[in-house]
Scaffold this motif. Structure first.
Motif, PDB file in Angstrom:
ATOM      1  N   THR A 170     -43.200 -50.619 -21.288  1.00 34.84           N
ATOM      2  CA  THR A 170     -44.447 -50.271 -21.968  1.00 34.84           C
ATOM      3  C   THR A 170     -45.685 -50.869 -21.311  1.00 34.84           C
ATOM      4  N   ALA A 171     -45.494 -51.676 -20.268  1.00 42.11           N
ATOM      5  CA  ALA A 171     -46.642 -52.307 -19.622  1.00 42.11           C
ATOM      6  C   ALA A 171     -46.334 -52.577 -18.151  1.00 42.11           C
ATOM      7  N   MET A 172     -47.387 -52.765 -17.368  1.00 38.40           N
ATOM      8  CA  MET A 172     -47.241 -52.917 -15.923  1.00 38.40           C
ATOM      9  C   MET A 172     -48.142 -54.038 -15.421  1.00 38.40           C
ATOM     10  N   PRO A 173     -47.570 -55.139 -14.893  1.00 42.20           N
ATOM     11  CA  PRO A 173     -48.393 -56.208 -14.343  1.00 42.20           C
ATOM     12  C   PRO A 173     -48.838 -55.894 -12.917  1.00 42.20           C
ATOM     13  N   VAL A 174     -50.046 -56.295 -12.576  1.00 42.85           N
ATOM     14  CA  VAL A 174     -50.577 -56.123 -11.222  1.00 42.85           C
ATOM     15  C   VAL A 174     -51.031 -57.491 -10.728  1.00 42.85           C
ATOM     16  N   ASN A 175     -50.469 -57.933  -9.609  1.00 43.40           N
ATOM     17  CA  ASN A 175     -50.786 -59.238  -9.047  1.00 43.40           C
ATOM     18  C   ASN A 175     -52.207 -59.263  -8.496  1.00 43.40           C
ATOM     19  N   GLU A 176     -52.908 -60.364  -8.725  1.00 37.76           N
ATOM     20  CA  GLU A 176     -54.299 -60.459  -8.313  1.00 37.76           C
ATOM     21  C   GLU A 176     -54.457 -60.515  -6.796  1.00 37.76           C
ATOM     22  N   ILE A 177     -53.478 -61.047  -6.081  1.00 41.32           N
ATOM     23  CA  ILE A 177     -53.563 -61.148  -4.622  1.00 41.32           C
ATOM     24  C   ILE A 177     -53.157 -59.841  -3.944  1.00 41.32           C
ATOM     25  N   THR A 178     -52.010 -59.289  -4.341  1.00 39.70           N
ATOM     26  CA  THR A 178     -51.467 -58.109  -3.657  1.00 39.70           C
ATOM     27  C   THR A 178     -52.011 -56.798  -4.202  1.00 39.70           C
ATOM     28  N   PRO A 191     -59.130 -72.421 -13.980  1.00 43.40           N
ATOM     29  CA  PRO A 191     -58.040 -71.452 -14.144  1.00 43.40           C
ATOM     30  C   PRO A 191     -58.072 -70.374 -13.063  1.00 43.40           C
ATOM     31  N   THR A 192     -56.902 -70.042 -12.538  1.00 40.20           N
ATOM     32  CA  THR A 192     -56.769 -69.023 -11.497  1.00 40.20           C
ATOM     33  C   THR A 192     -56.171 -67.761 -12.093  1.00 40.20           C
ATOM     34  N   LEU A 193     -56.802 -66.625 -11.876  1.00 35.00           N
ATOM     35  CA  LEU A 193     -56.265 -65.352 -12.361  1.00 35.00           C
ATOM     36  C   LEU A 193     -55.028 -64.988 -11.548  1.00 35.00           C
ATOM     37  N   LEU A 194     -53.897 -64.848 -12.223  1.00 33.76           N
ATOM     38  CA  LEU A 194     -52.637 -64.524 -11.556  1.00 33.76           C
ATOM     39  C   LEU A 194     -52.360 -63.027 -11.548  1.00 33.76           C
ATOM     40  N   SER A 195     -52.574 -62.382 -12.693  1.00 36.23           N
ATOM     41  CA  SER A 195     -52.233 -60.967 -12.792  1.00 36.23           C
ATOM     42  C   SER A 195     -52.941 -60.329 -13.975  1.00 36.23           C
ATOM     43  N   THR A 196     -52.968 -59.003 -13.952  1.00 31.26           N
ATOM     44  CA  THR A 196     -53.499 -58.221 -15.069  1.00 31.26           C
ATOM     45  C   THR A 196     -52.434 -57.215 -15.479  1.00 31.26           C
ATOM     46  N   THR A 197     -52.140 -57.151 -16.765  1.00 31.41           N
ATOM     47  CA  THR A 197     -51.115 -56.253 -17.273  1.00 31.41           C
ATOM     48  C   THR A 197     -51.767 -55.089 -18.016  1.00 31.41           C
ATOM     49  N   TYR A 198     -51.372 -53.871 -17.627  1.00 28.64           N
ATOM     50  CA  TYR A 198     -51.893 -52.648 -18.229  1.00 28.64           C
ATOM     51  C   TYR A 198     -50.822 -52.025 -19.121  1.00 28.64           C
ATOM     52  N   PHE A 226     -49.327 -66.283  -3.833  1.00 25.65           N
ATOM     53  CA  PHE A 226     -50.363 -67.311  -3.763  1.00 25.65           C
ATOM     54  C   PHE A 226     -50.049 -68.397  -2.738  1.00 25.65           C
ATOM     55  N   GLY A 227     -48.994 -68.208  -1.968  1.00 23.34           N
ATOM     56  CA  GLY A 227     -48.665 -69.146  -0.903  1.00 23.34           C
ATOM     57  C   GLY A 227     -48.149 -70.483  -1.388  1.00 23.34           C
ATOM     58  N   LYS A 228     -47.532 -70.500  -2.575  1.00 20.09           N
ATOM     59  CA  LYS A 228     -47.059 -71.748  -3.162  1.00 20.09           C
ATOM     60  C   LYS A 228     -45.565 -71.985  -2.948  1.00 20.09           C
ATOM     61  N   ALA A 229     -44.820 -70.961  -2.516  1.00 20.75           N
ATOM     62  CA  ALA A 229     -43.371 -71.093  -2.417  1.00 20.75           C
ATOM     63  C   ALA A 229     -42.820 -70.295  -1.253  1.00 20.75           C
TER      64      ALA A 229
END
Length: 319
Positions: free
Chosen positions: A279-287, A191-198, A247-250
């Motif tokens: 109410t929440a904020m996603p943060v991309n794992e790459i950027t 599994p690849t970590l895509l993002s974390t949501t706060y 992630f360089g996929k598209a």
């Protein structure tokens, strides 16, 4: 037949009358709790306080109290909230009797289910183009429990194509679930970590989103993917495009997207109105950031109406 026509006219008349019967006192009741809801739930606490203060100024001006039509109130409130907050997820909507199959039913889920069926669970067009290119038009990422089978069928239909174009122009977002399912086709291994949501609520643990091996068909590792976007591509559909780009996929083609990165929730107001609040904020794992107010920036910038043609042109030139 005459009785049916009369009944329909009565229903239409009642819905029209309801939309016109707002009073000053009713409007006060509808909007009274908005500042507190924003301040308590907005993902950025300091910004939430300021949005609440600015909206109170709008309320105190008395500008809303002369409105008599519910649709007008929704439009004016939403326009002001978006202008004040600069957040595409800040808006009001209203459920009317005419929005559901059964007049008088106040049921948001019934409205949602009716729209899902009407729009084929978001997948409105699937084609196999020349040069073994698949094309999927997704107008909304809909409730995954009900739309996943359609998503599986769509991806199965194009699984033997060499190239894939996914068109999310004018897709305002929707639910997670289906978009992750499509993303899974472009990842293998652990599994690849895509993002974390706060979350705005400090008691809530940050939520991590990983790829999974949930794919009912062939993976598309290394196969070219082109995603079409425009200024009306928002929220969950932006997550889809931004993640695959990061992630360089598209390759992203079209116009800069709406810039609505925050996750929203709905909070009830009186008279079957409700407010959407981030109410929440996603943060991309790459950027290590997201696309809030910036939008997803295309790799190939062209007018929205030319995006599909451009993707096909790129595929032909590569061949």
């Amino acid at each position: 037949m005459q009785n049916i026509i009369i009944l329909l006219l009565v229903i239409i008349s009642q819905a029209h009358t309801y939309s016109q019967n707002l009073t000053k006192e009713k409007i006060k009741t509808i909007i009274y709790s908005i500042p507190e809801l924003i301040e308590s739930n907005y993902v950025d606490k300091e910004k939430g306080k300021q949005i609440a203060i600015d909206f109170k100024h709008e309320m105190n001006s008395g500008k809303y109290y002369s409105i008599r039509n519910s649709d007008t109130l929704v439009n004016v409130l939403s326009k002001d909230l978006k202008r004040i907050s600069k957040d595409g997820h800040m808006y009001i909507n209203h459920l009317k009797a005419s929005d559901t199959k059964t007049a008088g039913t106040k049921d948001w889920e019934a409205q949602e289910k009716a729209l899902e069926i009407k729009l084929n669970y978001g997948f409105t067009e699937i084609q196999i183009l020349e040069n073994n290119t698949g094309y999927i038009k997704i107008v909304e990422f809909m409730q995954p429990k009900r739309s996943m089978q359609t998503a599986v069928a769509a991806m199965k239909m194009v699984e033997n194509t060499e190239n894939l174009i996914i068109d999310i122009r004018d897709n305002g977002g929707g639910y997670p679930g289906v978009l992750e399912y499509i993303i899974n086709h472009y990842f293998d291994g652990p599994p690849t970590l895509l993002s974390t949501t706060y979350f705005s609520d400090p008691k809530m643990t940050a939520y991590t989103k990983y790829t999974s091996d949930l794919v009912y068909g062939k993976l598309r590792i290394g196969k070219p993917l082109y995603i079409l976007i425009n200024g009306n591509t928002g929220s969950a559909s932006e997550y889809f495009a931004y993640t695959l780009q990061a992630f360089g996929k598209a390759i992203i083609i079209g116009e800069k997207s709406a810039g609505s990165a925050h996750n929203n929730e709905y909070f009830s107001l009186s008279d079957n109105f409700r407010i959407s609040i981030s109410t929440a904020m996603p943060v991309n794992e790459i950027t290590k950031t997201n696309w809030e107010r910036k939008g997803v920036i295309p790799d190939v910038n062209v007018k929205s109406e030319s995006a599909k043609k451009k993707a096909i042109e790129i595929i032909l030139n590569k061949k």
